[in-house]
Scaffold this motif. Sequence first.
Motif, mmCIF file in Angstrom:
data_model
loop_
_atom_site.group_PDB
_atom_site.id
_atom_site.type_symbol
_atom_site.label_atom_id
_atom_site.label_comp_id
_atom_site.label_asym_id
_atom_site.label_seq_id
_atom_site.Cartn_x
_atom_site.Cartn_y
_atom_site.Cartn_z
ATOM 1 N N ALA A 81 0.837 -1.207 0.000
ATOM 2 C CA ALA A 81 0.000 0.000 0.000
ATOM 3 C C ALA A 81 0.868 1.251 0.000
ATOM 4 O O ALA A 81 0.570 2.218 -0.708
ATOM 5 C CB ALA A 81 -0.927 -0.005 1.211
ATOM 6 N N ARG A 88 -2.123 -3.739 -3.131
ATOM 7 C CA ARG A 88 -2.292 -2.665 -2.149
ATOM 8 C C ARG A 88 -3.718 -2.587 -1.611
ATOM 9 O O ARG A 88 -3.917 -2.328 -0.443
ATOM 10 C CB ARG A 88 -1.847 -1.331 -2.728
ATOM 11 C CG ARG A 88 -2.697 -0.823 -3.869
ATOM 12 C CD ARG A 88 -2.121 0.452 -4.459
ATOM 13 N NE ARG A 88 -2.875 0.892 -5.595
ATOM 14 C CZ ARG A 88 -2.618 0.550 -6.849
ATOM 15 N NH1 ARG A 88 -1.616 -0.241 -7.117
ATOM 16 N NH2 ARG A 88 -3.361 1.001 -7.839
ATOM 17 N N GLU A 89 -4.712 -2.801 -2.475
ATOM 18 C CA GLU A 89 -6.104 -2.709 -2.015
ATOM 19 C C GLU A 89 -6.395 -3.775 -0.954
ATOM 20 O O GLU A 89 -7.071 -3.503 0.039
ATOM 21 C CB GLU A 89 -7.069 -2.842 -3.192
ATOM 22 C CG GLU A 89 -7.053 -1.661 -4.128
ATOM 23 C CD GLU A 89 -7.401 -0.340 -3.455
ATOM 24 O OE1 GLU A 89 -8.323 -0.310 -2.611
ATOM 25 O OE2 GLU A 89 -6.729 0.661 -3.754
ATOM 26 N N GLU A 90 -5.886 -4.984 -1.160
ATOM 27 C CA GLU A 90 -6.073 -6.054 -0.171
ATOM 28 C C GLU A 90 -5.395 -5.686 1.145
ATOM 29 O O GLU A 90 -5.959 -5.874 2.219
ATOM 30 C CB GLU A 90 -5.506 -7.372 -0.693
ATOM 31 C CG GLU A 90 -5.660 -8.515 0.296
ATOM 32 C CD GLU A 90 -5.012 -9.804 -0.174
ATOM 33 O OE1 GLU A 90 -5.088 -10.776 0.587
ATOM 34 O OE2 GLU A 90 -4.439 -9.850 -1.269
ATOM 35 N N ILE A 92 -4.758 -2.671 2.289
ATOM 36 C CA ILE A 92 -5.513 -1.589 2.927
ATOM 37 C C ILE A 92 -6.731 -2.165 3.642
ATOM 38 O O ILE A 92 -7.022 -1.821 4.783
ATOM 39 C CB ILE A 92 -5.902 -0.505 1.900
ATOM 40 C CG1 ILE A 92 -4.648 0.250 1.452
ATOM 41 C CG2 ILE A 92 -6.950 0.444 2.480
ATOM 42 C CD1 ILE A 92 -4.852 1.145 0.248
ATOM 43 N N GLU A 93 -7.436 -3.078 2.989
ATOM 44 C CA GLU A 93 -8.590 -3.720 3.626
ATOM 45 C C GLU A 93 -8.174 -4.512 4.869
ATOM 46 O O GLU A 93 -8.864 -4.494 5.884
ATOM 47 C CB GLU A 93 -9.323 -4.630 2.650
ATOM 48 C CG GLU A 93 -10.505 -4.006 1.993
ATOM 49 C CD GLU A 93 -11.428 -3.264 2.940
ATOM 50 O OE1 GLU A 93 -11.968 -3.881 3.891
ATOM 51 O OE2 GLU A 93 -11.613 -2.061 2.748
ATOM 52 N N GLU A 115 -1.114 5.467 0.099
ATOM 53 C CA GLU A 115 -1.062 4.931 -1.261
ATOM 54 C C GLU A 115 -0.610 6.054 -2.167
ATOM 55 O O GLU A 115 -1.284 7.077 -2.274
ATOM 56 C CB GLU A 115 -2.437 4.426 -1.679
ATOM 57 C CG GLU A 115 -2.472 3.899 -3.070
ATOM 58 C CD GLU A 115 -3.863 3.455 -3.475
ATOM 59 O OE1 GLU A 115 -4.004 3.050 -4.621
ATOM 60 O OE2 GLU A 115 -4.792 3.530 -2.670
ATOM 61 N N ARG A 120 -4.922 7.766 3.369
ATOM 62 C CA ARG A 120 -6.205 7.109 3.172
ATOM 63 C C ARG A 120 -6.619 6.535 4.524
ATOM 64 O O ARG A 120 -6.007 5.610 5.032
ATOM 65 C CB ARG A 120 -6.057 6.002 2.153
ATOM 66 C CG ARG A 120 -7.343 5.294 1.864
ATOM 67 C CD ARG A 120 -7.132 4.377 0.697
ATOM 68 N NE ARG A 120 -8.316 3.580 0.491
ATOM 69 C CZ ARG A 120 -8.427 2.691 -0.445
ATOM 70 N NH1 ARG A 120 -7.431 2.489 -1.266
ATOM 71 N NH2 ARG A 120 -9.512 1.991 -0.572
#
Length: 132
Positions: A81, A88-90, A92-93, A115, A120
Amino acid sequence: MNMKAMKMRLAYGQIRSVDKEILTNARQMGIDRVQFNLPYDLKADKCWKYDDLARLKDSCDAYGVTVEAMENMPISFYDKAMLGLEGREEQIENVCESDRNPGTRLSFFSLLCVENRKPRACGKIWGHGSGL
């Protein structure tokens, strides 16, 4: 905010594990709160799960100390991220999942994912030991 009504809380800080000697020492000094820095007692597999956080909290409760805050997470939780890489999305989640485990009511620092240098936020970030 009424600054006169606010009270300062003292915490035994920068500890890395639930250690009988450290927590007993804190209690002997009259300190009933602890602040962890990247605790070794938590599994580091993508994110911190509710059950793991609850076990850490319960272990501290057994010594009569409250977890005031948790500082930092393993870099492997958010390295993609930070660098804007695939996955990166995974990440962040997953970091947000660690933050969304409110049943433990732990306080986290350093839960801001970055990011491509843009902050974020990960939902509600607790501060100052709220709820413990």
